[in-house]
Design an enzyme around this catalytic site. Structure first.
Site, short mmCIF file in Angstrom:
data_model
loop_
_atom_site.label_atom_id
_atom_site.label_comp_id
_atom_site.label_asym_id
_atom_site.label_seq_id
_atom_site.Cartn_x
_atom_site.Cartn_y
_atom_site.Cartn_z
N ASP A 163 -42.48 55.95 10.18
CA ASP A 163 -41.09 55.56 9.96
C ASP A 163 -40.52 56.25 8.73
O ASP A 163 -39.33 56.16 8.47
CB ASP A 163 -41.00 54.02 9.79
CG ASP A 163 -39.55 53.54 9.71
OD1 ASP A 163 -38.70 54.11 10.42
OD2 ASP A 163 -39.27 52.60 8.95
N THR A 168 -48.38 50.07 1.27
CA THR A 168 -48.36 49.98 -0.20
C THR A 168 -47.00 50.42 -0.74
O THR A 168 -46.40 51.35 -0.19
CB THR A 168 -49.39 50.93 -0.82
OG1 THR A 168 -49.20 52.21 -0.22
CG2 THR A 168 -50.79 50.48 -0.60
N SER A 221 -44.26 52.69 4.78
CA SER A 221 -44.01 52.39 3.37
C SER A 221 -43.14 53.49 2.76
O SER A 221 -41.91 53.40 2.80
CB SER A 221 -45.32 52.20 2.61
OG SER A 221 -46.08 53.39 2.61
N ARG A 222 -43.75 54.54 2.25
CA ARG A 222 -43.01 55.69 1.74
C ARG A 222 -43.80 56.94 2.10
O ARG A 222 -45.04 56.95 2.01
CB ARG A 222 -42.84 55.61 0.22
CG ARG A 222 -41.85 54.54 -0.26
CD ARG A 222 -40.41 54.85 0.14
NE ARG A 222 -39.45 53.86 -0.33
CZ ARG A 222 -39.06 52.79 0.34
NH1 ARG A 222 -39.56 52.54 1.55
NH2 ARG A 222 -38.16 51.96 -0.16
N HIS A 259 -36.66 56.07 9.33
CA HIS A 259 -36.73 55.03 8.28
C HIS A 259 -35.87 53.82 8.65
O HIS A 259 -34.88 53.50 7.95
CB HIS A 259 -36.32 55.59 6.92
CG HIS A 259 -36.83 54.78 5.77
ND1 HIS A 259 -37.14 55.29 4.54
CD2 HIS A 259 -37.10 53.44 5.67
CE1 HIS A 259 -37.54 54.33 3.73
NE2 HIS A 259 -37.53 53.19 4.40
N ILE A 260 -36.27 53.14 9.73
CA ILE A 260 -35.47 52.00 10.23
C ILE A 260 -36.22 50.68 10.12
O ILE A 260 -35.88 49.72 10.81
CB ILE A 260 -35.04 52.22 11.70
CG1 ILE A 260 -36.26 52.50 12.59
CG2 ILE A 260 -34.00 53.31 11.81
CD1 ILE A 260 -36.00 52.28 14.06
N GLY A 261 -37.23 50.63 9.24
CA GLY A 261 -38.04 49.41 9.16
C GLY A 261 -37.22 48.13 9.12
O GLY A 261 -37.48 47.18 9.86
N SER A 262 -36.22 48.08 8.26
CA SER A 262 -35.44 46.84 8.09
C SER A 262 -34.10 46.91 8.81
O SER A 262 -33.24 46.05 8.60
CB SER A 262 -35.20 46.60 6.60
OG SER A 262 -34.42 47.66 6.08
N ILE A 287 -45.01 42.03 4.09
CA ILE A 287 -44.91 42.77 5.36
C ILE A 287 -46.30 42.91 5.98
O ILE A 287 -46.50 42.67 7.18
CB ILE A 287 -44.26 44.15 5.16
CG1 ILE A 287 -42.83 44.00 4.62
CG2 ILE A 287 -44.27 44.94 6.47
CD1 ILE A 287 -42.17 45.30 4.19
N GLU A 315 -36.46 62.80 3.12
CA GLU A 315 -35.65 62.21 4.19
C GLU A 315 -34.19 62.57 3.99
O GLU A 315 -33.73 62.60 2.85
CB GLU A 315 -35.82 60.68 4.17
CG GLU A 315 -37.26 60.28 4.48
CD GLU A 315 -37.49 58.76 4.44
OE1 GLU A 315 -36.56 58.01 4.13
OE2 GLU A 315 -38.62 58.34 4.74
C1 DGY Z 1 -37.28 49.04 1.99
O1 DGY Z 1 -36.46 48.11 1.97
O2 DGY Z 1 -37.75 49.52 0.98
C2 DGY Z 1 -37.73 49.54 3.32
O3 DGY Z 1 -38.16 50.85 3.26
C3 DGY Z 1 -36.69 49.37 4.38
O4 DGY Z 1 -37.07 49.87 5.61
#
Ligand code: DGY
Length: 322
Positions: free
Chosen positions: A261, A208, A236-237, A285-288, A156, A266
């Site tokens: 994000d 990370t 990330s987290r 938390h919509i990264g993916s 990423i 959460e």
């Molecule tokens: C994951 O897949 O771990 C990511 O946080 C998704 O957004």
């Protein structure tokens, strides 16, 4: 004889059909996430578990005497208690790579949104506050040709670096556990120590994985090193950042803004102090979270699980459990 699996969350039809072809499938059909006690009750026969964000720890394993493999529909696997899984010889798998470009798109969105204050100024227009002659009050920061600092140069991170370099003419700085000569050659990326990167970067992007080493990685001391005009992005987290220190850095003007994000807890509580800041852009938390990428992630996770249960070597066994 097909192995028995438990699917602890909603998955797309294609992945469901594939799993049914290869396994005896028991599945959570309730709305929303499965309550922990329901999950524990359902694991008695399961040899495989397909999930995401469920804590896989000694308590869960004690309820799953036949369990051999756990596949998470996520790249992050901080929900795996690696020691407990290792002690039981459980194979753990995740879904790297397939989501890299999608998460990188979102990170660019956060960079642009914070630098140019897009959500804040969208509200400004919609609330009828826009007046002829407004000028400096609408100013933001440039993104193009600035320094992009990536902490955690995995797939990423590299996808973000490509967007920054080739799309926006940014120079790429990075910090990682180990150097990446190919990324340095392809992207003119410059490797720096974490303090050097924090001092230099205009945009600090945290990517990370969350591990005992990266928990609270960015705190008051790290924000103190950043430029006053720096923008901090976390996709990330949440627990990799000290959120109180981030609030303090934003509230005191120590840094310019943040795009988040992810949060330590959460869904984030509506009264979380970071949500009251105009210079923070927040997302759930919509990264993916695009249909295409989530479908692919579910398929990859399903294939990983089937291969593991057939005694073959799936491509995405997490490195600590190899
Ligand atoms: C994951 O897949 O771990 C990511 O946080 C998704 O957004």
């Amino acid at each position: 004889m097909k192995p028995t699996i438990f699917v602890a969350r909603h998955i797309p039809d294609e992945a469901k059909a594939y799993l049914k072809e290869h396994c005896l499938v028991d599945k959570w059909e309730g709305g929303g996430p499965i309550p922990r006690e329901r999950l524990l009750e359902r694991l008695g026969e399961a040899e495989g578990l397909l999930t995401s964000s469920v804590e896989i720890n000694a308590e869960l394993l004690a309820h799953a005497p036949r369990l051999r493999a756990v596949s998470t529909i996520s790249v992050g696997y901080n929900n795996f208690d690696l020691a407990a899984m290792k002690a039981r010889g459980i194979i753990g798998m995740n879904t790297p790579e397939v989501l890299d470009e999608t998460v990188a798109d979102l990170i660019m969105g956060l960079i642009l949104s914070t630098a140019r204050r897009i959500p804040e100024l969208d509200r400004y227009v919609k609330e009828g506050r826009w007046r002829r002659g407004d000028d400096e009050v609408l100013f933001g920061l440039d993104v193009h040709h600035k320094k992009l600092g990536i902490v955690g140069m995995g797939g990423i991170g590299e996808a973000v670096a490509r967007r920054g370099k080739f799309g926006f003419g940014m120079s790429v700085l990075y910090h990682n556990r180990h150097r990446k000569p190919e990324a340095e050659a392809a992207l003119d990326a410059v490797y720096l120590s974490l303090p050097e990167l924090l001092r230099e970067a205009d945009f600090v992007v945290l990517m990370t994985p969350l591990t005992p080493e990266t928990k609270g990685l960015i705190g008051a001391a790290e924000f103190a090193l950043m430029k006053k005009t720096a923008i901090f992005i976390n996709a990330s987290r949440g627990a990799a950042v000290d959120e109180s220190a981030l609030f303090e850095a934003l509230n005191s003007g120590r840094i310019y803004g943040a795009g988040l994000d992810v949060f330590e807890h959460e869904p984030v509580a509506a009264d979380h102090p970071l949500l009251s800041m105009p210079n923070v852009v927040t997302l759930p938390h919509i990264g993916s979270a695009t249909e295409s990428t989530r479908n692919q992630m579910a398929m990859v996770a399903a294939q990983n699980l089937v291969l593991a249960l057939k005694g073959q070597t799936p491509p995405n066994i997490v490195k600590e459990l190899k």
